[in-house]
Design a protein around this motif. Structure first.
Motif, PDB file in Angstrom:
ATOM      1  N   HIS A 116      31.050   3.122  -9.185  1.00  9.15           N
ATOM      2  CA  HIS A 116      30.841   1.623  -9.037  1.00  9.15           C
ATOM      3  C   HIS A 116      31.341   1.022 -10.208  1.00  9.15           C
ATOM      4  O   HIS A 116      31.694   1.670 -11.253  1.00  9.15           O
ATOM      5  N   GLN A 124      29.859  -4.118 -13.072  1.00  9.86           N
ATOM      6  CA  GLN A 124      28.872  -4.957 -12.722  1.00  9.86           C
ATOM      7  C   GLN A 124      27.808  -4.281 -11.521  1.00  9.86           C
ATOM      8  O   GLN A 124      27.367  -5.065 -10.760  1.00  9.86           O
ATOM      9  N   LEU A 125      28.117  -3.040 -11.236  1.00 15.60           N
ATOM     10  CA  LEU A 125      27.289  -2.055 -10.450  1.00 15.60           C
ATOM     11  C   LEU A 125      27.652  -2.559  -8.984  1.00 15.60           C
ATOM     12  O   LEU A 125      26.991  -2.144  -8.084  1.00 15.60           O
ATOM     13  N   TRP A 126      28.793  -3.081  -8.632  1.00 19.64           N
ATOM     14  CA  TRP A 126      29.180  -3.305  -7.346  1.00 19.64           C
ATOM     15  C   TRP A 126      30.249  -2.229  -7.058  1.00 19.64           C
ATOM     16  O   TRP A 126      30.751  -1.668  -7.779  1.00 19.64           O
ATOM     17  N   TYR A 128      25.869  -2.562   0.533  1.00 21.85           N
ATOM     18  CA  TYR A 128      26.556  -2.153  -0.532  1.00 21.85           C
ATOM     19  C   TYR A 128      27.989  -2.131  -0.255  1.00 21.85           C
ATOM     20  O   TYR A 128      28.732  -2.509  -1.139  1.00 21.85           O
ATOM     21  N   GLY A 158      29.590  -5.251  -0.460  1.00 21.52           N
ATOM     22  CA  GLY A 158      29.512  -5.936  -1.778  1.00 21.52           C
ATOM     23  C   GLY A 158      28.599  -7.151  -1.663  1.00 21.52           C
ATOM     24  O   GLY A 158      28.438  -8.003  -2.705  1.00 21.52           O
ATOM     25  N   ASN A 194      24.874  -5.958  -2.039  1.00 16.24           N
ATOM     26  CA  ASN A 194      23.874  -5.563  -2.658  1.00 16.24           C
ATOM     27  C   ASN A 194      24.666  -4.565  -3.885  1.00 16.24           C
ATOM     28  O   ASN A 194      25.581  -3.946  -3.396  1.00 16.24           O
ATOM     29  N   ASP A 195      23.825  -4.458  -4.873  1.00 21.60           N
ATOM     30  CA  ASP A 195      24.439  -3.553  -6.099  1.00 21.60           C
ATOM     31  C   ASP A 195      23.794  -2.223  -5.991  1.00 21.60           C
ATOM     32  O   ASP A 195      23.209  -1.999  -5.270  1.00 21.60           O
ATOM     33  N   TYR A 196      24.370  -1.459  -6.874  1.00 24.96           N
ATOM     34  CA  TYR A 196      24.167  -0.093  -6.904  1.00 24.96           C
ATOM     35  C   TYR A 196      22.638   0.326  -7.177  1.00 24.96           C
ATOM     36  O   TYR A 196      22.014   1.326  -6.577  1.00 24.96           O
ATOM     37  N   HIS A 197      22.057  -0.673  -7.883  1.00 25.33           N
ATOM     38  CA  HIS A 197      20.463  -0.242  -8.193  1.00 25.33           C
ATOM     39  C   HIS A 197      19.768  -0.274  -6.877  1.00 25.33           C
ATOM     40  O   HIS A 197      18.840   0.401  -6.580  1.00 25.33           O
ATOM     41  N   ASP A 198      20.224  -1.355  -6.028  1.00 26.35           N
ATOM     42  CA  ASP A 198      19.614  -1.389  -4.638  1.00 26.35           C
ATOM     43  C   ASP A 198      19.658  -0.161  -3.750  1.00 26.35           C
ATOM     44  O   ASP A 198      18.853   0.379  -3.240  1.00 26.35           O
TER      45      ASP A 198
END
Lengths: 150, 96
Positions: free
Chosen positions: A71, A74-76, A122, A125, A127-131
């Motif tokens: 990713h 920005q975790l996207w 995800y 784009g 939700n980010d990686y943490h989700d």
């Protein structure tokens, strides 16, 4: 002197012996059947546990593969890695439709649905990686509990 | 008041805070048909959101950079909570 007729006596022992034999055989047969039934159930349960474990391992691998697709900072999802992500998602969908329905319980089913949706969000784009990682962990925890409660 | 972008096949949702309701416009028989649904809140299993028209939605605020938001801010997503594997998730994007 008048003779009294001899008393009629019944020899019950002659009737009781076969009855006891039949009863003994019946109890033995019942015990044997019951034992076989129990062992059969245990064997089925063991077999199901093994199948569940194998299925959950496949899911774990698919989830892990999705989570290691790179990713951005920005975790996207990285634009250059969407093909890799889609390929891993195909493997997860194979588990979703082809493997898990045979063994999953309702908690695992719910977690599978939530992870599938999160993977889609995800990928878009949204939700980010943490989700995605959080839903992945929830899914694996649900699998773990399902095995514990088997 | 929030309104979704309109294109063929889409429905239009206009939300009002007071009273809490949504006007849903759908294309039926070549014409827009509108109906009003009451909006309620729900909370279960650590999740929460709003409910209308017999469906429960989770609400998430999305960044303007999300492709579905097309640069609009604020941008929100309503996603249904599916009832079973074969129940497809319905998603509604809202923007000012």
């Amino acid at each position: 002197m008048e003779e009294t007729p001899p008393k009629k006596t019944t020899d019950y022992s002659k009737a009781v012996a076969p009855l006891l034999t039949v009863l003994g055989i019946s109890v033995g047969a019942w015990q044997f059947t019951s034992q076989m039934s129990h062992e059969s159930k245990m064997e089925f349960s063991r077999s199901m546990y093994t199948k569940k474990l194998q299925a959950y391992e496949q899911v774990g691998k698919a989830v892990g593969d999705l989570l290691v697709v790179p990713h951005d900072e920005q975790l996207w999802i990285s634009a250059g890695d969407t093909l890799a992500f889609d390929s891993c998602l195909e493997r997860f969908r194979t588990c979703y439709w082809g493997v898990l329905p045979l063994v999953e319980d309702s908690a695992v089913e719910t977690a599978m649905i939530q992870f599938k949706d999160m993977a889609r969000f995800y990928r878009r784009g949204e939700n980010d990686y943490h989700d995605l990682a959080r839903e992945g962990m929830s899914l694996m925890n649900a699998c773990n509990k399902s095995l514990e409660n088997h | 008041m929030l309104r979704t972008a309109r294109k063929p096949g889409d429905a239009s949702y206009v939300f009002k805070a007071e009273p809490a309701q949504v006007v849903v416009k759908e294309c039926a028989g070549g014409a827009w048909k509108a109906r009003t649904e009451a909006v309620t809140t729900w909370s279960a299993g650590g999740k929460s959101g709003i409910a209308f028209g017999g469906a429960r939605y989770e609400v998430k605020s999305l960044p303007a950079s999300a492709p579905a938001c097309k640069g609009n801010s604020p941008c929100m997503r309503l996603a249904t909570v599916p009832d079973g594997k074969t129940d497809a998730t319905r998603t509604i994007y809202l923007a000012h």
